[in-house]
Design a protein around this motif. Structure first.
Motif, PDB file in Angstrom:
ATOM      1  N   PHE A 133       0.818  -1.215   0.000  1.00 15.24           N
ATOM      2  CA  PHE A 133       0.000   0.000   0.000  1.00 15.24           C
ATOM      3  C   PHE A 133       0.856   1.272   0.000  1.00 15.24           C
ATOM      4  O   PHE A 133       0.410   2.340  -0.404  1.00 15.24           O
ATOM      5  CB  PHE A 133      -0.935  -0.006   1.222  1.00 15.24           C
ATOM      6  N   LYS A 134       2.119   1.126   0.426  1.00 12.90           N
ATOM      7  CA  LYS A 134       3.005   2.297   0.479  1.00 12.90           C
ATOM      8  C   LYS A 134       3.388   2.812  -0.915  1.00 12.90           C
ATOM      9  O   LYS A 134       4.117   3.790  -1.036  1.00 12.90           O
ATOM     10  CB  LYS A 134       4.253   1.988   1.307  1.00 12.90           C
ATOM     11  N   LYS A 135       2.864   2.169  -1.957  1.00 12.80           N
ATOM     12  CA  LYS A 135       3.104   2.733  -3.290  1.00 12.80           C
ATOM     13  C   LYS A 135       2.487   4.122  -3.401  1.00 12.80           C
ATOM     14  O   LYS A 135       2.896   4.920  -4.244  1.00 12.80           O
ATOM     15  CB  LYS A 135       2.610   1.803  -4.394  1.00 12.80           C
ATOM     16  N   TYR A 136       1.520   4.425  -2.522  1.00  7.84           N
ATOM     17  CA  TYR A 136       0.946   5.774  -2.527  1.00  7.84           C
ATOM     18  C   TYR A 136       1.968   6.820  -2.073  1.00  7.84           C
ATOM     19  O   TYR A 136       1.764   8.008  -2.248  1.00  7.84           O
ATOM     20  CB  TYR A 136      -0.303   5.839  -1.638  1.00  7.84           C
ATOM     21  N   GLU A 137       3.025   6.364  -1.443  1.00  8.96           N
ATOM     22  CA  GLU A 137       4.121   7.291  -1.126  1.00  8.96           C
ATOM     23  C   GLU A 137       5.295   7.136  -2.089  1.00  8.96           C
ATOM     24  O   GLU A 137       5.877   8.122  -2.528  1.00  8.96           O
ATOM     25  CB  GLU A 137       4.632   7.076   0.318  1.00  8.96           C
ATOM     26  N   PHE A 138       5.643   5.870  -2.380  1.00  5.79           N
ATOM     27  CA  PHE A 138       6.916   5.634  -3.065  1.00  5.79           C
ATOM     28  C   PHE A 138       6.802   5.394  -4.575  1.00  5.79           C
ATOM     29  O   PHE A 138       7.818   5.218  -5.242  1.00  5.79           O
ATOM     30  CB  PHE A 138       7.631   4.439  -2.409  1.00  5.79           C
ATOM     31  N   ASP A 139       5.583   5.366  -5.074  1.00  2.00           N
ATOM     32  CA  ASP A 139       5.440   5.177  -6.526  1.00  2.00           C
ATOM     33  C   ASP A 139       4.151   5.834  -7.016  1.00  2.00           C
ATOM     34  O   ASP A 139       3.407   5.234  -7.792  1.00  2.00           O
ATOM     35  CB  ASP A 139       5.449   3.679  -6.857  1.00  2.00           C
ATOM     36  N   ALA A 140       3.923   7.047  -6.561  1.00  3.89           N
ATOM     37  CA  ALA A 140       2.646   7.716  -6.841  1.00  3.89           C
ATOM     38  C   ALA A 140       2.798   8.638  -8.054  1.00  3.89           C
ATOM     39  O   ALA A 140       2.784   9.860  -7.957  1.00  3.89           O
ATOM     40  CB  ALA A 140       2.192   8.492  -5.607  1.00  3.89           C
ATOM     41  N   HIS A 141       2.900   8.022  -9.197  1.00  4.26           N
ATOM     42  CA  HIS A 141       3.157   8.755 -10.436  1.00  4.26           C
ATOM     43  C   HIS A 141       2.049   9.765 -10.741  1.00  4.26           C
ATOM     44  O   HIS A 141       2.303  10.857 -11.267  1.00  4.26           O
ATOM     45  CB  HIS A 141       3.265   7.733 -11.574  1.00  4.26           C
ATOM     46  N   GLY A 142       0.832   9.400 -10.383  1.00  5.88           N
ATOM     47  CA  GLY A 142      -0.305  10.299 -10.642  1.00  5.88           C
ATOM     48  C   GLY A 142      -0.208  11.576  -9.820  1.00  5.88           C
ATOM     49  O   GLY A 142      -0.482  12.673 -10.318  1.00  5.88           O
ATOM     50  N   VAL A 143       0.184  11.438  -8.553  1.00  8.26           N
ATOM     51  CA  VAL A 143       0.338  12.621  -7.697  1.00  8.26           C
ATOM     52  C   VAL A 143       1.348  13.575  -8.343  1.00  8.26           C
ATOM     53  O   VAL A 143       1.191  14.793  -8.327  1.00  8.26           O
ATOM     54  CB  VAL A 143       0.810  12.218  -6.278  1.00  8.26           C
ATOM     55  N   GLU A 144       2.376  12.993  -8.927  1.00  9.96           N
ATOM     56  CA  GLU A 144       3.458  13.809  -9.495  1.00  9.96           C
ATOM     57  C   GLU A 144       3.095  14.454 -10.832  1.00  9.96           C
ATOM     58  O   GLU A 144       3.627  15.510 -11.177  1.00  9.96           O
ATOM     59  CB  GLU A 144       4.699  12.926  -9.694  1.00  9.96           C
ATOM     60  N   MET A 145       2.187  13.822 -11.568  1.00  9.46           N
ATOM     61  CA  MET A 145       2.025  14.225 -12.980  1.00  9.46           C
ATOM     62  C   MET A 145       0.626  14.687 -13.392  1.00  9.46           C
ATOM     63  O   MET A 145       0.448  15.151 -14.505  1.00  9.46           O
ATOM     64  CB  MET A 145       2.392  13.030 -13.881  1.00  9.46           C
ATOM     65  N   ASN A 146      -0.361  14.511 -12.523  1.00  2.47           N
ATOM     66  CA  ASN A 146      -1.747  14.697 -12.987  1.00  2.47           C
ATOM     67  C   ASN A 146      -2.328  16.090 -12.787  1.00  2.47           C
ATOM     68  O   ASN A 146      -3.541  16.247 -12.850  1.00  2.47           O
ATOM     69  CB  ASN A 146      -2.672  13.695 -12.272  1.00  2.47           C
ATOM     70  N   GLN A 147      -1.499  17.092 -12.538  1.00  2.00           N
ATOM     71  CA  GLN A 147      -2.094  18.402 -12.267  1.00  2.00           C
ATOM     72  C   GLN A 147      -2.852  18.950 -13.481  1.00  2.00           C
ATOM     73  O   GLN A 147      -2.298  19.052 -14.571  1.00  2.00           O
ATOM     74  CB  GLN A 147      -1.016  19.419 -11.860  1.00  2.00           C
ATOM     75  N   ARG A 148      -4.116  19.252 -13.253  1.00  2.00           N
ATOM     76  CA  ARG A 148      -4.937  19.885 -14.300  1.00  2.00           C
ATOM     77  C   ARG A 148      -5.466  21.192 -13.729  1.00  2.00           C
ATOM     78  O   ARG A 148      -5.917  21.217 -12.589  1.00  2.00           O
ATOM     79  CB  ARG A 148      -6.107  18.978 -14.664  1.00  2.00           C
ATOM     80  N   TYR A 149      -5.419  22.229 -14.515  1.00  2.00           N
ATOM     81  CA  TYR A 149      -5.814  23.554 -14.031  1.00  2.00           C
ATOM     82  C   TYR A 149      -7.182  23.961 -14.551  1.00  2.00           C
ATOM     83  O   TYR A 149      -7.532  23.681 -15.698  1.00  2.00           O
ATOM     84  CB  TYR A 149      -4.808  24.612 -14.488  1.00  2.00           C
ATOM     85  N   THR A 150      -7.930  24.632 -13.702  1.00  2.00           N
ATOM     86  CA  THR A 150      -9.182  25.263 -14.121  1.00  2.00           C
ATOM     87  C   THR A 150      -9.095  26.724 -13.695  1.00  2.00           C
ATOM     88  O   THR A 150      -9.056  27.010 -12.496  1.00  2.00           O
ATOM     89  CB  THR A 150     -10.381  24.604 -13.410  1.00  2.00           C
TER      90      THR A 150
END
Ligand code: FDA
Length: 584
Positions: free
Chosen positions: A422-439
């Motif tokens: 489950f710690k992939k949410y810390e150590f492999d969270a590619h979405g957190v790093e890359m998914n920023q979408r702006y409105t």
């Protein structure tokens, strides 16, 4: 009369301040950066450098990107995230991290032309700072920000010249507070924050010792030590972090925040290092030690009038997920082009309002994520039987119990596997790093609905050309067969149009509208016998509009508008969109 006059004054030469300076200078905007100290970071705090940050550095120039790779620990050495009783002791579990799991690696390769890497802040800052100064930034070290006053025309900032002890005033159109987690700029401007400072206590012990025999066969940047009887701070866990493989290290160890911060002397540092490494004879060469607090707070407004804050000044959180310096650099990428456009008279001041609209949600997201990641160690402690008391023998017995051949032990092992995975949410969270979408007002959707995330948005990056998202990466090929990312074709301080052979009118319109508005708009017609060809069809699959359609990107590589097909009057359409985005 002010002592110094400039367009933009930046307080702080950390990742946020130095990147802002480097970008503004690259965009041709006069700027001054100050730092209260005589030099840059003297401890290697940030290190995990994610792909989105590398895209910013690549946009600054290949020489900047290459220098990072040259100095960084390669991604291939980052990923055997180990949980153990000590480095010399029993290994408890392991997980592939930072894009090194084969499935994650594929996602990383498909998402970006860049590579995640591990670059300590002591290496990153000089690269950014040097880039800024080389390109025109005027830097003033040993200069401490004291206060500022803004009026309709600009900001007057009072500083202390620490070399002479004299006061110094700097007049600028805009002020950027990149002055870290104790930001005086944010405080003086009374910017609103949510959350709390000082929710935990940590100490850094930075030392040299050759630990190759414990780690070289399981290369990682992080080794998590779970010990019964961990008596400092009672969190039962220490972190041994690699700075340079495998002879320079940083131990992160907790202390009880309700007690005064401990004095970490050489004897204490050696004791902690021996305990975590598991070698009672270990000799360390202590470089430095310091304490810091775990924070859980973010600004809900990142600007007021002519004053902007970024980086730790705006988002203060623990190092979990390695987001701090990354987000600081990305804040700068968001603001710099907007400030440049306004300073050059290409955009109205209202464009600057989009900075806080776009970045404050990111500040909240990463502060929440980083603190949640600390909490998510809980199930590992529970599975090991490390919760529910401080009795060392009992904890040791609980941890040993997982090695039995009983149904209970099997359950314990299953729980441990699940908790570690489950710690992939810390150590492999590619979405957190890359998914920023702006409105915001700096994007125009024309009512197009934001696509849902098909997979977990924290774990997986999902490309889209929906206005607000960063342009998807696809390799295109020039006439020599050399490959160029779509991200390479965007950025560089200008707006860019992507279209296909059926959309030449968009490219023509870009030229006309650029001339009319006095801005540079780059246009790429992608197709056979053009400058860039989509030989693989990857771009055609990613662009989500037809060949005759148009995708417009901002200088920060985010899509700000798209249209599926041609328009009756492309000049009118582009003018409408760009005047809206640029607040003209
Ligand atoms: P930063 O604090 O770096 O810089 C502030 C600047 O302002 C400094 O130059 C300072 O001297 C200057 N300044 C302050 N007050 C001033 C004044 N009054 N006048 C003039 N100058 C002033 N992040 C990450 O992305 N990946 C990671 O892996 C990690 N890991 C990590 C580990 C550990 C142990 C720690 C403690 C932190 C991390 N981080 C991290 C977080 C990262 O270090 C942090 O988020 C960035 O340094 C923030 O960069 P800033 O530029 O915002 O502030």
């Amino acid at each position: 009369m002010p002592d110094i006059t400039t367009e933009v004054l930046i307080i702080g030469t950390g990742p946020a301040g130095s990147t802002s300076a480097a970008l503004l200078s690259s965009y041709g905007v006069d700027n001054v950066v100050i730092n209260r100290y005589h030099w840059l970071a003297n401890t290697p705090r940030a290190h995990i450098t994610n792909q989105r940050t590398m895209e910013v550095l690549r946009d600054l120039g290949r020489e900047v990107e290459d220098e990072v790779y040259l100095n960084a620990m390669d991604q291939s050495l980052m990923g055997e995230n180990v949980f153990c009783e000590s480095l010399a002791g029993e290994e408890i579990g392991r997980m592939k991290s930072w894009g090194t799991h084969p499935l994650s690696k594929a996602e990383h390769l498909l998402s970006s032309p860049t590579f995640m890497n591990d670059l300590p802040q002591t290496f990153m800052e000089p690269i950014l700072f040097k880039t800024a100064c080389k390109r025109g930034t005027r830097a003033r070290m040993s200069t401490e920000y004291i206060s500022h006053l803004q009026d309709d025309e600009g900001v007057t900032t009072t500083c202390l010249d620490r070399l002479t002890g004299k006061e110094l005033t700097i007049r600028s159109k805009y002020l950027i507070g990149a002055d870290g987690g104790k930001s005086l700029v944010a405080e003086n401007e009374d910017l609103p924050f949510e959350g709390n400072m000082g929710v935990g206590g940590s100490m850094n012990i930075y030392f040299r010792a050759d630990l190759s025999k414990y780690v070289a066969h399981r290369p990682s940047v992080l080794y998590w030590v779970m010990q019964p009887g961990a008596n400092v701070g009672g969190i039962g866990m220490g972190l041994v972090r690699c700075i340079r493989p495998w002879n320079e290290w940083l131990i992160v160890w907790g202390y009880d925040i309700n007690e005064p911060a401990p004095e970490v002397d050489e004897a204490m540092a050696t004791d902690v290092a021996r305990q975590l490494v598991g070698d009672p004879e270990l000799e360390i060469d202590l470089i430095s030690a310091n304490t810091w607090t775990v924070n859980d707070t973010y600004a809900t407004e990142m600007s007021k009038g002519r004053v902007f804050i970024m980086g730790d000044a705006a988002h203060r959180h623990p190092p979990s997920n390695g987001l701090g310096s990354n987000t600081s650099i990305q804040d700068a990428f968001n603001l710099a082009w907007k400030m440049a456009a306004v300073v050059k008279g290409e955009a109205g001041e209202a464009l600057l309002d989009s900075y806080t609209v776009e970045r404050a949600p990111v500040a909240k997201q990463i502060v929440t994520r980083a603190n949640q990641s600390i909490a998510e160690f809980g199930p590992i402690f529970e599975a090991l039987g490390m919760t529910g008391g401080t009795e060392i023998e009992q904890i040791k017995a609980n941890m040993d119990a997982r090695c039995d051949a009983t149904p209970d032990a099997e359950e314990q092992r299953d729980a441990l596997n699940t908790a570690i995975a489950f710690k992939k949410y810390e150590f492999d969270a590619h979405g957190v790093e890359m998914n920023q979408r702006y409105t915001s007002n700096a994007t125009v959707t024309d009512g197009q609905i934001e696509p849902d995330f098909a997979l977990d948005a924290d774990l997986h990056y999902q490309p889209t050309t929906w206005p607000g998202a960063r342009i998807p990466h696809a390799w295109l090929f020039d006439e020599d067969g050399a490959k160029h990312s779509t991200l390479d074709l965007a950025g560089g301080g200008v707006f860019t149009i992507f279209t296909g052979l059926g959309g030449r009118t968009w490219a023509d319109a870009a030229r006309d509208v650029g001339e009319k508005l006095g801005i540079k708009i780059r246009a790429h017609v992608i197709g056979p016998r053009q400058q860039y060809v989509d030989h693989t069809g990857d771009w055609a699959r990613a662009r989500e509009v037809g060949d005759a359609g148009c995708i417009l990107t901002r200088p920060d590589q985010h899509v700000c508008w798209r249209k599926d097909g041609t328009a009756e009057d492309p000049v009118l359409e582009l003018t409408r969109v760009l005047t809206a985005i640029l607040a003209r």
